[in-house]
Design a protein around this motif. Structure first.
Motif, PDB file in Angstrom:
ATOM      1  N   HIS A 134      -1.196  12.761  -3.462  1.00  0.00           N
ATOM      2  CA  HIS A 134      -2.102  11.739  -3.989  1.00  0.00           C
ATOM      3  C   HIS A 134      -1.878  11.488  -5.485  1.00  0.00           C
ATOM      4  O   HIS A 134      -2.171  10.394  -5.971  1.00  0.00           O
ATOM      5  CB  HIS A 134      -3.558  12.150  -3.725  1.00  0.00           C
ATOM      6  N   GLY A 135      -1.303  12.432  -6.195  1.00  0.00           N
ATOM      7  CA  GLY A 135      -1.045  12.282  -7.625  1.00  0.00           C
ATOM      8  C   GLY A 135       0.376  11.826  -7.904  1.00  0.00           C
ATOM      9  O   GLY A 135       1.049  12.382  -8.765  1.00  0.00           O
ATOM     10  N   ALA A 136       0.847  10.827  -7.193  1.00  0.00           N
ATOM     11  CA  ALA A 136       2.241  10.375  -7.316  1.00  0.00           C
ATOM     12  C   ALA A 136       2.616   9.977  -8.735  1.00  0.00           C
ATOM     13  O   ALA A 136       3.736  10.232  -9.181  1.00  0.00           O
ATOM     14  CB  ALA A 136       2.513   9.214  -6.366  1.00  0.00           C
ATOM     15  N   LEU A 137       1.689   9.375  -9.445  1.00  0.00           N
ATOM     16  CA  LEU A 137       2.011   8.940 -10.806  1.00  0.00           C
ATOM     17  C   LEU A 137       2.349  10.120 -11.710  1.00  0.00           C
ATOM     18  O   LEU A 137       3.240  10.036 -12.548  1.00  0.00           O
ATOM     19  CB  LEU A 137       0.840   8.143 -11.392  1.00  0.00           C
ATOM     20  N   ASP A 138       1.678  11.242 -11.484  1.00  0.00           N
ATOM     21  CA  ASP A 138       1.949  12.446 -12.283  1.00  0.00           C
ATOM     22  C   ASP A 138       3.109  13.270 -11.740  1.00  0.00           C
ATOM     23  O   ASP A 138       3.856  13.868 -12.502  1.00  0.00           O
ATOM     24  CB  ASP A 138       0.711  13.351 -12.336  1.00  0.00           C
ATOM     25  N   VAL A 183       0.869  -1.172   0.000  1.00  0.00           N
ATOM     26  CA  VAL A 183       0.000   0.000   0.000  1.00  0.00           C
ATOM     27  C   VAL A 183       0.907   1.224   0.000  1.00  0.00           C
ATOM     28  O   VAL A 183       1.759   1.370   0.883  1.00  0.00           O
ATOM     29  CB  VAL A 183      -0.918   0.028   1.240  1.00  0.00           C
ATOM     30  N   LEU A 184       0.779   2.065  -1.009  1.00  0.00           N
ATOM     31  CA  LEU A 184       1.595   3.265  -1.132  1.00  0.00           C
ATOM     32  C   LEU A 184       0.756   4.509  -0.857  1.00  0.00           C
ATOM     33  O   LEU A 184      -0.439   4.528  -1.151  1.00  0.00           O
ATOM     34  CB  LEU A 184       2.181   3.373  -2.532  1.00  0.00           C
ATOM     35  N   PHE A 185       1.407   5.517  -0.304  1.00  0.00           N
ATOM     36  CA  PHE A 185       0.772   6.821  -0.148  1.00  0.00           C
ATOM     37  C   PHE A 185       1.853   7.879  -0.334  1.00  0.00           C
ATOM     38  O   PHE A 185       3.026   7.628  -0.100  1.00  0.00           O
ATOM     39  CB  PHE A 185       0.071   6.974   1.213  1.00  0.00           C
ATOM     40  N   GLY A 186       1.470   9.046  -0.775  1.00  0.00           N
ATOM     41  CA  GLY A 186       2.424  10.131  -0.979  1.00  0.00           C
ATOM     42  C   GLY A 186       2.790  10.788   0.343  1.00  0.00           C
ATOM     43  O   GLY A 186       1.917  11.090   1.156  1.00  0.00           O
ATOM     44  N   SER A 187       4.068  11.020   0.562  1.00  0.00           N
ATOM     45  CA  SER A 187       4.521  11.635   1.821  1.00  0.00           C
ATOM     46  C   SER A 187       3.997  13.059   1.979  1.00  0.00           C
ATOM     47  O   SER A 187       3.894  13.553   3.103  1.00  0.00           O
ATOM     48  CB  SER A 187       6.047  11.632   1.907  1.00  0.00           C
ATOM     49  N   ASP A 188       3.643  13.705   0.882  1.00  0.00           N
ATOM     50  CA  ASP A 188       3.112  15.067   0.935  1.00  0.00           C
ATOM     51  C   ASP A 188       1.578  15.103   0.904  1.00  0.00           C
ATOM     52  O   ASP A 188       0.992  16.174   0.785  1.00  0.00           O
ATOM     53  CB  ASP A 188       3.662  15.895  -0.233  1.00  0.00           C
TER      54      ASP A 188
END
Length: 58
Positions: A37-41, A3-8
């Protein structure tokens, strides 16, 4: 299960990600540094690194 989440991301995102991974068999929770939340971008190389490490080493 990873499970991944953005640190920001907002704080609740890490709380939810950690709670979710705790309920999964062999769950692991990892922050994607410098991403929200938009890590892919916004942080694709970091996200790809996290995924590569997970699939290479489980």
């Amino acid at each position: 299960m990873l499970v991944l989440f953005g640190s920001d991301s907002d704080d609740f995102c890490s709380v939810i990600a950690q709670a979710l991974s705790a309920q999964l068999f062999d769950g692991r929770c990892t922050a994607v540094p410098g991403a929200d939340h938009g890590a892919l971008d916004r942080a694709p190389r970091t996200l790809i690194f996290q995924l590569t490490e997970f699939f290479a080493h489980g």
